[in-house]
Design a protein around this motif. Structure first.
Motif, short mmCIF file in Angstrom:
data_model
loop_
_atom_site.label_atom_id
_atom_site.label_comp_id
_atom_site.label_asym_id
_atom_site.label_seq_id
_atom_site.Cartn_x
_atom_site.Cartn_y
_atom_site.Cartn_z
N SER A 30 0.78 -1.24 0.00
CA SER A 30 0.00 0.00 0.00
C SER A 30 0.82 1.29 0.00
O SER A 30 0.39 2.27 -0.59
CB SER A 30 -0.97 0.01 1.18
N HIS A 31 1.97 1.32 0.64
CA HIS A 31 2.75 2.57 0.65
C HIS A 31 4.24 2.27 0.79
O HIS A 31 4.64 1.11 0.93
CB HIS A 31 2.28 3.52 1.77
N ILE A 32 5.06 3.31 0.72
CA ILE A 32 6.53 3.22 0.69
C ILE A 32 6.96 2.31 -0.47
O ILE A 32 7.77 1.39 -0.31
CB ILE A 32 7.13 2.74 2.03
N LEU A 33 6.39 2.54 -1.64
CA LEU A 33 6.66 1.69 -2.79
C LEU A 33 7.93 2.09 -3.53
O LEU A 33 8.43 1.31 -4.35
CB LEU A 33 5.46 1.71 -3.74
N THR A 34 8.46 3.28 -3.26
CA THR A 34 9.65 3.73 -3.98
C THR A 34 10.88 2.91 -3.60
O THR A 34 11.80 2.78 -4.40
CB THR A 34 9.93 5.21 -3.69
N THR A 35 10.90 2.37 -2.38
CA THR A 35 12.08 1.61 -1.95
C THR A 35 12.02 0.16 -2.42
O THR A 35 13.00 -0.56 -2.28
CB THR A 35 12.20 1.62 -0.42
N LYS A 36 10.87 -0.28 -2.93
CA LYS A 36 10.73 -1.67 -3.36
C LYS A 36 11.01 -1.78 -4.85
O LYS A 36 10.63 -0.91 -5.63
CB LYS A 36 9.32 -2.17 -3.05
N THR A 37 11.65 -2.86 -5.25
CA THR A 37 11.98 -3.04 -6.66
C THR A 37 10.72 -3.37 -7.46
O THR A 37 9.72 -3.83 -6.90
CB THR A 37 12.99 -4.19 -6.83
N LYS A 39 10.31 -5.75 -9.57
CA LYS A 39 10.08 -7.20 -9.51
C LYS A 39 9.35 -7.59 -8.24
O LYS A 39 8.42 -8.41 -8.26
CB LYS A 39 11.42 -7.92 -9.61
N ARG A 40 9.77 -6.99 -7.13
CA ARG A 40 9.14 -7.30 -5.84
C ARG A 40 7.69 -6.86 -5.82
O ARG A 40 6.80 -7.60 -5.38
CB ARG A 40 9.93 -6.62 -4.73
N ARG A 42 5.72 -6.45 -8.40
CA ARG A 42 4.96 -7.29 -9.33
C ARG A 42 4.61 -8.62 -8.68
O ARG A 42 3.48 -9.11 -8.82
CB ARG A 42 5.79 -7.51 -10.59
N ASN A 43 5.55 -9.20 -7.95
CA ASN A 43 5.28 -10.47 -7.27
C ASN A 43 4.30 -10.32 -6.11
O ASN A 43 3.57 -11.26 -5.78
CB ASN A 43 6.58 -11.10 -6.78
N LEU A 44 4.25 -9.15 -5.48
CA LEU A 44 3.32 -8.91 -4.38
C LEU A 44 1.87 -8.81 -4.87
O LEU A 44 0.95 -8.95 -4.07
CB LEU A 44 3.70 -7.65 -3.62
N ARG A 45 1.67 -8.55 -6.16
CA ARG A 45 0.31 -8.47 -6.71
C ARG A 45 -0.39 -9.83 -6.70
O ARG A 45 -1.61 -9.89 -6.64
CB ARG A 45 0.34 -7.96 -8.15
N LYS A 46 0.40 -10.89 -6.78
CA LYS A 46 -0.17 -12.23 -6.90
C LYS A 46 -0.77 -12.68 -5.57
O LYS A 46 -0.26 -12.34 -4.50
CB LYS A 46 0.91 -13.22 -7.31
N SER A 47 -1.86 -13.44 -5.65
CA SER A 47 -2.42 -14.02 -4.44
C SER A 47 -1.75 -15.36 -4.18
O SER A 47 -1.13 -15.94 -5.08
CB SER A 47 -3.93 -14.19 -4.58
N SER A 48 -1.87 -15.83 -2.95
CA SER A 48 -1.26 -17.11 -2.61
C SER A 48 -2.20 -17.89 -1.70
O SER A 48 -3.18 -17.35 -1.18
CB SER A 48 0.09 -16.91 -1.94
#
Length: 64
Positions: A30-37, A39-40, A42-48
Protein backbone atom coordinates in the motif's frame (compact mmCIF):
# COMPACT_ATOMS: atom_id res chain seq x y z
CA UNK A 1 -30.25 -22.78 16.56
CA UNK A 2 -29.50 -19.38 15.01
CA UNK A 3 -27.20 -19.10 12.03
CA UNK A 4 -23.49 -18.42 12.56
CA UNK A 5 -22.43 -14.94 11.49
CA UNK A 6 -19.60 -14.54 9.00
CA UNK A 7 -16.78 -12.27 10.16
CA UNK A 8 -17.05 -9.42 7.64
CA UNK A 9 -13.41 -8.36 7.98
CA UNK A 10 -12.27 -11.86 7.07
CA UNK A 11 -14.78 -12.13 4.23
CA UNK A 12 -13.31 -9.01 2.60
CA UNK A 13 -9.73 -10.27 2.87
CA UNK A 14 -9.96 -13.99 2.09
CA UNK A 15 -11.68 -16.17 -0.51
CA UNK A 16 -12.29 -19.90 -0.60
CA UNK A 17 -11.07 -21.84 -3.62
CA UNK A 18 -13.14 -24.59 -5.23
CA UNK A 19 -11.25 -27.27 -3.31
CA UNK A 20 -11.78 -25.46 0.01
CA UNK A 21 -8.36 -23.88 0.44
CA UNK A 22 -8.08 -20.24 1.55
CA UNK A 23 -6.62 -17.67 -0.85
CA UNK A 24 -5.08 -14.43 0.42
CA UNK A 25 -3.46 -11.32 -1.03
CA UNK A 26 0.06 -10.20 -0.11
CA UNK A 27 0.83 -7.54 2.46
CA UNK A 28 3.30 -4.63 1.97
CA UNK A 29 1.62 -3.22 -1.16
CA UNK A 30 0.00 0.00 0.00
CA UNK A 31 2.75 2.57 0.65
CA UNK A 32 6.53 3.22 0.69
CA UNK A 33 6.66 1.69 -2.79
CA UNK A 34 9.65 3.73 -3.98
CA UNK A 35 12.08 1.61 -1.95
CA UNK A 36 10.73 -1.67 -3.36
CA UNK A 37 11.98 -3.04 -6.66
CA UNK A 38 9.67 -3.43 -9.64
CA UNK A 39 10.08 -7.20 -9.51
CA UNK A 40 9.14 -7.30 -5.84
CA UNK A 41 6.04 -5.13 -6.37
CA UNK A 42 4.96 -7.29 -9.33
CA UNK A 43 5.28 -10.47 -7.27
CA UNK A 44 3.32 -8.91 -4.38
CA UNK A 45 0.31 -8.47 -6.71
CA UNK A 46 -0.17 -12.23 -6.90
CA UNK A 47 -2.42 -14.02 -4.44
CA UNK A 48 -1.26 -17.11 -2.61
CA UNK A 49 -2.69 -20.05 -0.68
CA UNK A 50 -2.65 -19.79 3.11
CA UNK A 51 -0.73 -22.24 5.25
CA UNK A 52 -2.98 -25.06 6.54
CA UNK A 53 -2.62 -23.99 10.19
CA UNK A 54 -3.71 -20.41 9.42
CA UNK A 55 -6.42 -21.54 7.00
CA UNK A 56 -8.08 -23.54 9.77
CA UNK A 57 -8.49 -20.36 11.85
CA UNK A 58 -9.93 -18.45 8.89
CA UNK A 59 -12.45 -21.19 8.11
CA UNK A 60 -13.92 -20.71 11.61
CA UNK A 61 -14.48 -17.01 10.80
CA UNK A 62 -16.08 -17.82 7.42
CA UNK A 63 -18.42 -20.79 7.94
CA UNK A 64 -20.32 -20.36 4.63
Amino acid sequence: MPKIKTNRGAAKRFKRTGSGKVRRNSAFTSHILTTKTTKRKRNLRKSSIMAPADAKRIKVLMPY
